[in-house]
Scaffold this motif. Structure first.
Motif, PDB file in Angstrom:
ATOM      1  N   GLU A  88      55.649 120.290  71.797  1.00  6.84           N
ATOM      2  CA  GLU A  88      56.278 120.967  70.669  1.00  6.84           C
ATOM      3  C   GLU A  88      57.585 121.640  71.078  1.00  6.84           C
ATOM      4  O   GLU A  88      58.572 121.607  70.332  1.00  6.84           O
ATOM      5  CB  GLU A  88      55.305 121.993  70.093  1.00  6.84           C
ATOM      6  N   ALA A  89      57.601 122.256  72.257  1.00 10.13           N
ATOM      7  CA  ALA A  89      58.826 122.901  72.729  1.00 10.13           C
ATOM      8  C   ALA A  89      59.916 121.868  73.016  1.00 10.13           C
ATOM      9  O   ALA A  89      61.105 122.115  72.772  1.00 10.13           O
ATOM     10  CB  ALA A  89      58.535 123.717  73.985  1.00 10.13           C
ATOM     11  N   THR A  90      59.525 120.699  73.515  1.00  9.48           N
ATOM     12  CA  THR A  90      60.505 119.637  73.772  1.00  9.48           C
ATOM     13  C   THR A  90      61.155 119.167  72.483  1.00  9.48           C
ATOM     14  O   THR A  90      62.383 119.022  72.402  1.00  9.48           O
ATOM     15  CB  THR A  90      59.820 118.452  74.474  1.00  9.48           C
ATOM     16  N   GLU A  91      60.353 118.929  71.471  1.00 10.03           N
ATOM     17  CA  GLU A  91      60.914 118.475  70.194  1.00 10.03           C
ATOM     18  C   GLU A  91      61.811 119.541  69.571  1.00 10.03           C
ATOM     19  O   GLU A  91      62.880 119.234  69.035  1.00 10.03           O
ATOM     20  CB  GLU A  91      59.776 118.117  69.240  1.00 10.03           C
ATOM     21  N   SER A  92      61.401 120.802  69.655  1.00  8.97           N
ATOM     22  CA  SER A  92      62.217 121.883  69.112  1.00  8.97           C
ATOM     23  C   SER A  92      63.560 121.985  69.837  1.00  8.97           C
ATOM     24  O   SER A  92      64.614 122.114  69.207  1.00  8.97           O
ATOM     25  CB  SER A  92      61.450 123.204  69.218  1.00  8.97           C
ATOM     26  N   LYS A 110      46.181 127.780  75.418  1.00 12.39           N
ATOM     27  CA  LYS A 110      44.996 126.944  75.252  1.00 12.39           C
ATOM     28  C   LYS A 110      45.258 125.506  75.680  1.00 12.39           C
ATOM     29  O   LYS A 110      44.439 124.888  76.368  1.00 12.39           O
ATOM     30  CB  LYS A 110      44.545 126.992  73.792  1.00 12.39           C
ATOM     31  N   ASP A 111      46.422 124.945  75.263  1.00 13.72           N
ATOM     32  CA  ASP A 111      46.788 123.568  75.609  1.00 13.72           C
ATOM     33  C   ASP A 111      48.251 123.556  76.049  1.00 13.72           C
ATOM     34  O   ASP A 111      49.147 123.365  75.224  1.00 13.72           O
ATOM     35  CB  ASP A 111      46.568 122.638  74.418  1.00 13.72           C
ATOM     36  N   PRO A 112      48.529 123.792  77.336  1.00 19.66           N
ATOM     37  CA  PRO A 112      49.925 123.882  77.783  1.00 19.66           C
ATOM     38  C   PRO A 112      50.730 122.605  77.533  1.00 19.66           C
ATOM     39  O   PRO A 112      51.907 122.667  77.195  1.00 19.66           O
ATOM     40  CB  PRO A 112      49.790 124.172  79.290  1.00 19.66           C
ATOM     41  N   GLU A 113      50.120 121.454  77.691  1.00 16.30           N
ATOM     42  CA  GLU A 113      50.866 120.210  77.517  1.00 16.30           C
ATOM     43  C   GLU A 113      51.209 119.972  76.050  1.00 16.30           C
ATOM     44  O   GLU A 113      52.261 119.414  75.733  1.00 16.30           O
ATOM     45  CB  GLU A 113      50.066 119.046  78.094  1.00 16.30           C
ATOM     46  N   SER A 114      50.349 120.398  75.132  1.00 14.24           N
ATOM     47  CA  SER A 114      50.685 120.336  73.715  1.00 14.24           C
ATOM     48  C   SER A 114      51.844 121.284  73.397  1.00 14.24           C
ATOM     49  O   SER A 114      52.753 120.949  72.625  1.00 14.24           O
ATOM     50  CB  SER A 114      49.466 120.691  72.867  1.00 14.24           C
ATOM     51  N   GLN A 123      60.056 115.411  83.030  1.00 15.28           N
ATOM     52  CA  GLN A 123      59.259 115.462  84.249  1.00 15.28           C
ATOM     53  C   GLN A 123      59.002 116.930  84.591  1.00 15.28           C
ATOM     54  O   GLN A 123      59.940 117.726  84.650  1.00 15.28           O
ATOM     55  CB  GLN A 123      59.985 114.765  85.397  1.00 15.28           C
ATOM     56  N   TYR A 124      57.733 117.249  84.826  1.00 20.53           N
ATOM     57  CA  TYR A 124      57.367 118.646  85.052  1.00 20.53           C
ATOM     58  C   TYR A 124      56.175 118.716  86.002  1.00 20.53           C
ATOM     59  O   TYR A 124      55.523 117.701  86.296  1.00 20.53           O
ATOM     60  CB  TYR A 124      57.018 119.320  83.721  1.00 20.53           C
ATOM     61  N   ARG A 125      55.900 119.921  86.466  1.00 19.14           N
ATOM     62  CA  ARG A 125      54.723 120.177  87.301  1.00 19.14           C
ATOM     63  C   ARG A 125      54.254 121.606  87.053  1.00 19.14           C
ATOM     64  O   ARG A 125      54.952 122.402  86.398  1.00 19.14           O
ATOM     65  CB  ARG A 125      55.042 119.969  88.782  1.00 19.14           C
ATOM     66  N   ILE A 126      53.071 121.900  87.599  1.00 16.55           N
ATOM     67  CA  ILE A 126      52.480 123.232  87.418  1.00 16.55           C
ATOM     68  C   ILE A 126      53.067 124.178  88.462  1.00 16.55           C
ATOM     69  O   ILE A 126      52.978 123.930  89.659  1.00 16.55           O
ATOM     70  CB  ILE A 126      50.951 123.173  87.544  1.00 16.55           C
ATOM     71  N   LYS A 127      53.646 125.252  87.992  1.00 16.19           N
ATOM     72  CA  LYS A 127      54.226 126.248  88.899  1.00 16.19           C
ATOM     73  C   LYS A 127      53.287 127.422  89.109  1.00 16.19           C
ATOM     74  O   LYS A 127      53.132 127.914  90.217  1.00 16.19           O
ATOM     75  CB  LYS A 127      55.561 126.735  88.324  1.00 16.19           C
ATOM     76  N   ASN A 128      52.672 127.897  88.037  1.00 17.89           N
ATOM     77  CA  ASN A 128      51.751 129.037  88.103  1.00 17.89           C
ATOM     78  C   ASN A 128      50.435 128.603  87.471  1.00 17.89           C
ATOM     79  O   ASN A 128      50.325 128.490  86.247  1.00 17.89           O
ATOM     80  CB  ASN A 128      52.348 130.238  87.358  1.00 17.89           C
ATOM     81  N   LEU A 129      49.415 128.351  88.303  1.00 21.32           N
ATOM     82  CA  LEU A 129      48.137 127.834  87.805  1.00 21.32           C
ATOM     83  C   LEU A 129      47.415 128.869  86.952  1.00 21.32           C
ATOM     84  O   LEU A 129      46.741 128.506  85.976  1.00 21.32           O
ATOM     85  CB  LEU A 129      47.264 127.400  88.981  1.00 21.32           C
ATOM     86  N   LEU A 157      64.484 124.176  77.032  1.00 17.75           N
ATOM     87  CA  LEU A 157      63.049 123.923  77.153  1.00 17.75           C
ATOM     88  C   LEU A 157      62.405 124.841  78.196  1.00 17.75           C
ATOM     89  O   LEU A 157      61.316 125.381  77.986  1.00 17.75           O
ATOM     90  CB  LEU A 157      62.813 122.467  77.511  1.00 17.75           C
ATOM     91  N   GLN A 158      63.063 125.028  79.334  1.00 18.79           N
ATOM     92  CA  GLN A 158      62.519 125.925  80.361  1.00 18.79           C
ATOM     93  C   GLN A 158      62.446 127.359  79.853  1.00 18.79           C
ATOM     94  O   GLN A 158      61.507 128.103  80.159  1.00 18.79           O
ATOM     95  CB  GLN A 158      63.378 125.848  81.614  1.00 18.79           C
ATOM     96  N   ARG A 159      63.422 127.727  79.027  1.00 17.81           N
ATOM     97  CA  ARG A 159      63.401 129.080  78.449  1.00 17.81           C
ATOM     98  C   ARG A 159      62.187 129.256  77.520  1.00 17.81           C
ATOM     99  O   ARG A 159      61.516 130.292  77.538  1.00 17.81           O
ATOM    100  CB  ARG A 159      64.694 129.316  77.678  1.00 17.81           C
ATOM    101  N   TYR A 160      61.896 128.226  76.732  1.00 15.10           N
ATOM    102  CA  TYR A 160      60.727 128.299  75.851  1.00 15.10           C
ATOM    103  C   TYR A 160      59.428 128.378  76.658  1.00 15.10           C
ATOM    104  O   TYR A 160      58.539 129.171  76.341  1.00 15.10           O
ATOM    105  CB  TYR A 160      60.683 127.071  74.945  1.00 15.10           C
ATOM    106  N   LEU A 161      59.309 127.557  77.687  1.00 11.98           N
ATOM    107  CA  LEU A 161      58.079 127.550  78.486  1.00 11.98           C
ATOM    108  C   LEU A 161      57.867 128.874  79.209  1.00 11.98           C
ATOM    109  O   LEU A 161      56.729 129.339  79.350  1.00 11.98           O
ATOM    110  CB  LEU A 161      58.116 126.394  79.486  1.00 11.98           C
ATOM    111  N   ASP A 162      58.941 129.469  79.680  1.00 15.95           N
ATOM    112  CA  ASP A 162      58.812 130.789  80.318  1.00 15.95           C
ATOM    113  C   ASP A 162      58.407 131.852  79.295  1.00 15.95           C
ATOM    114  O   ASP A 162      57.652 132.779  79.613  1.00 15.95           O
ATOM    115  CB  ASP A 162      60.127 131.173  80.989  1.00 15.95           C
ATOM    116  N   LEU A 163      58.933 131.708  78.069  1.00 11.18           N
ATOM    117  CA  LEU A 163      58.581 132.666  77.025  1.00 11.18           C
ATOM    118  C   LEU A 163      57.107 132.545  76.649  1.00 11.18           C
ATOM    119  O   LEU A 163      56.419 133.560  76.445  1.00 11.18           O
ATOM    120  CB  LEU A 163      59.462 132.429  75.795  1.00 11.18           C
TER     121      LEU A 163
END
Length: 350
Positions: free
Chosen positions: A166-170, A158-162, A144-150, A200-206
């Motif tokens: 990939e980050a979730t599976e990794s 290009k495709d944040p949800e994609s 479960q997630y939401r947009i923090k910085n639009l 996962l949050q670490r990957y998304l921030d990176l």
């Protein structure tokens, strides 16, 4: 002069003496535009063929310009709801971020991207993972997630949800690879979910995706279908083991207090018996010491007294006595119990 004609002429003129024209309806205006642009005009005033209706060219141009301005203004104004935010790009470059209410942009120059930043979104996937002890397991995870910085969400990836998938599976593969099959299938699911959330949050921030993780759940973990029956047997045996352990602990909790109570009672009885025996022994010792002192004073009298006391104690507990006569073969029989009973009967009769 005909006053009726004069009145009629006055009704057809405005206060400045010009003739009044009937108000044009919307349909008439459409027809004018159709005739004006559908057929060729001639002369400075221009005349529409066939209808005889004259329409000034200058006025038409003004109307057209005004209509285009209104249309363009309507394209430049947009409204956002309270949970919505918009990113405006001007010539492809970031210009501003707008919020709730009416906002303005240059249509044809600016481009806007509108997203609901308060909406909690959900993503779920199932993948086959390899555990630490080299076993395969099917893991279903939901995020479960939401947009923090639009701005990051729109511009950096290009495709944040994609990227999120990939980050979730990794992250999931990395965390499951650090746990054994038993931990993944039973007790370690909460720990795995917590570790996946952090990684996962670490990957998304990176990646600067502009997304924030709200919750990660390990919904289901199953062994591969080929070994599932055997694993179900193992799980059933483990449950039986836990059940028997609980029953044994429950029996122990019920029997141990009872055993402790019995042990305490026996200890108390033994201590009481010991005190009784010691007290009797001490009493006998004191009695013997007194007899010894008397015996030293009068040995013969003391011996006779002791003998008579012993005989009294002995015969007092017997109901029949056999007396051997010295020098003879006869025995004397004394039924003491009957003699005593007879004496009691005589006393009762008296």
């Amino acid at each position: 002069m005909n006053w009726d004609n004069q009145n009629n002429n006055k009704n057809e003129q405005d206060p400045w003496g010009r003739n009044n024209q009937n108000d044009l309806s919307f349909d008439d205006l459409i027809k004018k535009f159709s005739l004006m642009f559908g057929k060729q005009t001639s002369g400075s005033n221009g005349s529409s063929g066939g209808s005889g209706l004259k329409f000034p060219t200058k006025k038409t141009f003004v109307y057209a310009v005004f209509g285009l301005i209104v249309l363009y203004a309507s394209m430049c104004v947009y409204q956002l709801d309270s949970p919505e935010r918009a990113i405006v790009l001007r010539f492809g470059e970031y210009h501003e971020e707008t919020g709730e209410g009416l906002n303005f942009m240059l249509a044809g120059v600016d481009t806007k991207y509108v997203e609901n930043v308060a909406l909690t979104r959900r993503y779920s996937q199932t993948a086959n993972m390899l555990t630490k002890d080299e076993n395969l397991v099917d893991v279903t995870v939901s995020v479960q997630y939401r947009i923090k910085n639009l701005r990051d969400f729109v511009l950096n990836v290009k495709d944040p949800e994609s990227s999120l998938r990939e980050a979730t599976e990794s992250s999931l593969r990395h965390v499951v690879g650090d746990n054994t099959l038993e931990e993944t299938l039973t007790t370690g699911r909460e720990t795995i979910a917590r570790d996946v959330d952090v990684r996962l949050q670490r990957y998304l921030d990176l990646y600067q995706t502009g997304l924030v993780i709200q919750q990660v759940n390990i919904e289901k973990t199953d062994p591969p279908s080929a070994v599932k029956p055997s694993f179900d047997d193992v799980v059933a045996a483990r449950e039986d083991k836990v059940k028997l352990q609980n029953e044994a602990e429950r029996y122990g909790l019920s029997i141990v207090p009872e055993a402790r109570g019995q042990s305490f009672a026996r200890i108390q009885a033994a201590e009481a018996y010991r005190e009784e025996v010691v007290a009797n022994a001490e009493g006998e010792v004191a009695r013997f010491d007194k007899l010894l002192a008397e015996y030293k004073k009068a040995p013969k009298v003391t011996r006779d007294r002791l003998y008579l006391d012993a005989m009294q104690t002995l015969y007092g507990n017997s109901t029949k006595i056999m007396v051997d006569v010295e020098g003879g073969n006869n025995l004397m029989y004394l039924p003491l119990d009957k003699i005593i009973q007879q004496n009691k009967s005589q006393e009762d009769n008296k």
